[in-house]
Design a protein around this motif. Sequence first.
Motif, PDB file in Angstrom:
ATOM      1  N   THR A  92    -100.846  30.517  -6.716  1.00  0.00           N
ATOM      2  CA  THR A  92    -101.257  29.255  -6.089  1.00  0.00           C
ATOM      3  C   THR A  92    -100.590  29.046  -4.736  1.00  0.00           C
ATOM      4  O   THR A  92    -100.961  28.122  -4.012  1.00  0.00           O
ATOM      5  N   GLY A  93     -99.621  29.888  -4.407  1.00  0.00           N
ATOM      6  CA  GLY A  93     -98.976  29.784  -3.101  1.00  0.00           C
ATOM      7  C   GLY A  93     -98.100  30.984  -2.834  1.00  0.00           C
ATOM      8  O   GLY A  93     -97.462  31.506  -3.737  1.00  0.00           O
ATOM      9  N   LEU A  94     -98.115  31.434  -1.596  1.00  0.00           N
ATOM     10  CA  LEU A  94     -97.245  32.524  -1.155  1.00  0.00           C
ATOM     11  C   LEU A  94     -96.931  32.288   0.311  1.00  0.00           C
ATOM     12  O   LEU A  94     -97.831  32.299   1.151  1.00  0.00           O
ATOM     13  N   VAL A  95     -95.659  32.026   0.603  1.00  0.00           N
ATOM     14  CA  VAL A  95     -95.227  31.749   1.974  1.00  0.00           C
ATOM     15  C   VAL A  95     -94.057  32.664   2.298  1.00  0.00           C
ATOM     16  O   VAL A  95     -93.086  32.740   1.540  1.00  0.00           O
ATOM     17  N   GLU A  96     -94.149  33.378   3.414  1.00  0.00           N
ATOM     18  CA  GLU A  96     -93.050  34.199   3.898  1.00  0.00           C
ATOM     19  C   GLU A  96     -92.250  33.373   4.904  1.00  0.00           C
ATOM     20  O   GLU A  96     -92.827  32.664   5.726  1.00  0.00           O
ATOM     21  N   HIS A  97     -90.928  33.491   4.813  1.00  0.00           N
ATOM     22  CA  HIS A  97     -90.047  32.666   5.636  1.00  0.00           C
ATOM     23  C   HIS A  97     -89.210  33.529   6.582  1.00  0.00           C
ATOM     24  O   HIS A  97     -88.877  34.672   6.259  1.00  0.00           O
ATOM     25  N   GLN A  98     -88.828  32.944   7.705  1.00  0.00           N
ATOM     26  CA  GLN A  98     -87.979  33.621   8.693  1.00  0.00           C
ATOM     27  C   GLN A  98     -86.504  33.298   8.464  1.00  0.00           C
ATOM     28  O   GLN A  98     -85.691  33.491   9.351  1.00  0.00           O
ATOM     29  N   SER A  99     -86.148  32.854   7.260  1.00  0.00           N
ATOM     30  CA  SER A  99     -84.765  32.468   6.991  1.00  0.00           C
ATOM     31  C   SER A  99     -84.356  32.835   5.568  1.00  0.00           C
ATOM     32  O   SER A  99     -85.200  33.057   4.700  1.00  0.00           O
ATOM     33  N   VAL A 100     -83.029  32.900   5.380  1.00  0.00           N
ATOM     34  CA  VAL A 100     -82.409  33.098   4.073  1.00  0.00           C
ATOM     35  C   VAL A 100     -81.150  32.235   4.017  1.00  0.00           C
ATOM     36  O   VAL A 100     -80.604  31.872   5.061  1.00  0.00           O
ATOM     37  N   PRO A 101     -80.655  31.925   2.809  1.00  0.00           N
ATOM     38  CA  PRO A 101     -79.482  31.042   2.718  1.00  0.00           C
ATOM     39  C   PRO A 101     -78.132  31.743   2.839  1.00  0.00           C
ATOM     40  O   PRO A 101     -77.110  31.174   2.477  1.00  0.00           O
TER      41      PRO A 101
ATOM     42  N   LEU B 203     -94.766  29.270 -12.491  1.00  0.00           N
ATOM     43  CA  LEU B 203     -93.704  30.157 -12.019  1.00  0.00           C
ATOM     44  C   LEU B 203     -93.392  29.763 -10.589  1.00  0.00           C
ATOM     45  O   LEU B 203     -94.295  29.531  -9.787  1.00  0.00           O
ATOM     46  N   PHE B 204     -92.098  29.679 -10.264  1.00  0.00           N
ATOM     47  CA  PHE B 204     -91.674  29.451  -8.890  1.00  0.00           C
ATOM     48  C   PHE B 204     -90.619  30.491  -8.548  1.00  0.00           C
ATOM     49  O   PHE B 204     -89.639  30.656  -9.284  1.00  0.00           O
ATOM     50  N   ILE B 205     -90.828  31.208  -7.451  1.00  0.00           N
ATOM     51  CA  ILE B 205     -89.884  32.224  -6.974  1.00  0.00           C
ATOM     52  C   ILE B 205     -89.451  31.864  -5.566  1.00  0.00           C
ATOM     53  O   ILE B 205     -90.280  31.537  -4.712  1.00  0.00           O
ATOM     54  N   ARG B 206     -88.171  31.928  -5.296  1.00  0.00           N
ATOM     55  CA  ARG B 206     -87.633  32.006  -3.928  1.00  0.00           C
ATOM     56  C   ARG B 206     -86.791  33.257  -3.929  1.00  0.00           C
ATOM     57  O   ARG B 206     -85.806  33.353  -4.664  1.00  0.00           O
TER      58      ARG B 206
ATOM     59  N   ARG C  36     -89.912  38.676  14.137  1.00  0.00           N
ATOM     60  CA  ARG C  36     -90.122  40.111  13.922  1.00  0.00           C
ATOM     61  C   ARG C  36     -90.273  40.510  12.458  1.00  0.00           C
ATOM     62  O   ARG C  36     -90.936  41.490  12.153  1.00  0.00           O
ATOM     63  N   MET C  37     -89.616  39.779  11.555  1.00  0.00           N
ATOM     64  CA  MET C  37     -89.732  40.183  10.151  1.00  0.00           C
ATOM     65  C   MET C  37     -89.448  39.014   9.228  1.00  0.00           C
ATOM     66  O   MET C  37     -88.657  38.134   9.555  1.00  0.00           O
ATOM     67  N   PRO C  38     -90.084  39.018   8.055  1.00  0.00           N
ATOM     68  CA  PRO C  38     -89.791  37.976   7.066  1.00  0.00           C
ATOM     69  C   PRO C  38     -88.460  38.280   6.389  1.00  0.00           C
ATOM     70  O   PRO C  38     -88.108  39.449   6.191  1.00  0.00           O
ATOM     71  N   LEU C  39     -87.728  37.236   6.065  1.00  0.00           N
ATOM     72  CA  LEU C  39     -86.443  37.403   5.393  1.00  0.00           C
ATOM     73  C   LEU C  39     -86.474  36.944   3.939  1.00  0.00           C
ATOM     74  O   LEU C  39     -85.687  37.414   3.122  1.00  0.00           O
ATOM     75  N   SER C  40     -87.351  36.005   3.631  1.00  0.00           N
ATOM     76  CA  SER C  40     -87.490  35.533   2.256  1.00  0.00           C
ATOM     77  C   SER C  40     -88.928  35.076   2.047  1.00  0.00           C
ATOM     78  O   SER C  40     -89.729  35.050   2.987  1.00  0.00           O
ATOM     79  N   TYR C  41     -89.238  34.740   0.816  1.00  0.00           N
ATOM     80  CA  TYR C  41     -90.569  34.215   0.512  1.00  0.00           C
ATOM     81  C   TYR C  41     -90.474  33.263  -0.674  1.00  0.00           C
ATOM     82  O   TYR C  41     -89.509  33.310  -1.450  1.00  0.00           O
TER      83      TYR C  41
END
Length: 163
Positions: free
Chosen positions: A118-127, A43-46, A151-156
């Motif tokens: 197997t992986g979880l990354v929070e990102h400071q950006s969105v498209p 499974l891959f989620i963005r 200050r806050m995550p925008l995507s993961y």
Amino acid sequence: MTGVLTAESFDLVYTGIGALCWLPSIERWAETVAALLKPGGRLFIREGHPVLWATDEDISDSLHIVYPYFERDEPLVFDDDTTYVDTDQRVTATTTHEWNHGMGEIVTALLRHGMEITGLVEHQSVPWEALPGQMVCGEDGEWRLDREPWRMPLSYTLQAVKR
């Protein structure tokens, strides 16, 4: 699993940004994902981060958490004739029903249905410009908060494998 799709027949399930908010139950979604994947399937989620979905995009002077972070039985109901597609056209079906799902709810539902994270990354950006008036677009085409983006995550992104 009955229906159109055959159980355990997929090597990959992908869920893209803005898909989970249309689902009233993250538990049922996780059950479906696990049922569709072959053992060893991925499974891959963005996705937009639940903190972003809880933020009011119509307030442009600062960040305001006004919507639920956690899943609730009743949806948020919005009436808006605009679309995220780049067009001047207005939509005619203007009412939407949306649900937020907290990170813990998403991860726990996947684990409960036999998925291994197997992986979880929070990102400071969105498209897209998720918070108009508070974001800048980088050379990579991703939008970030213009002030203190940490200050806050925008995507993961989340990756998981079916055991």
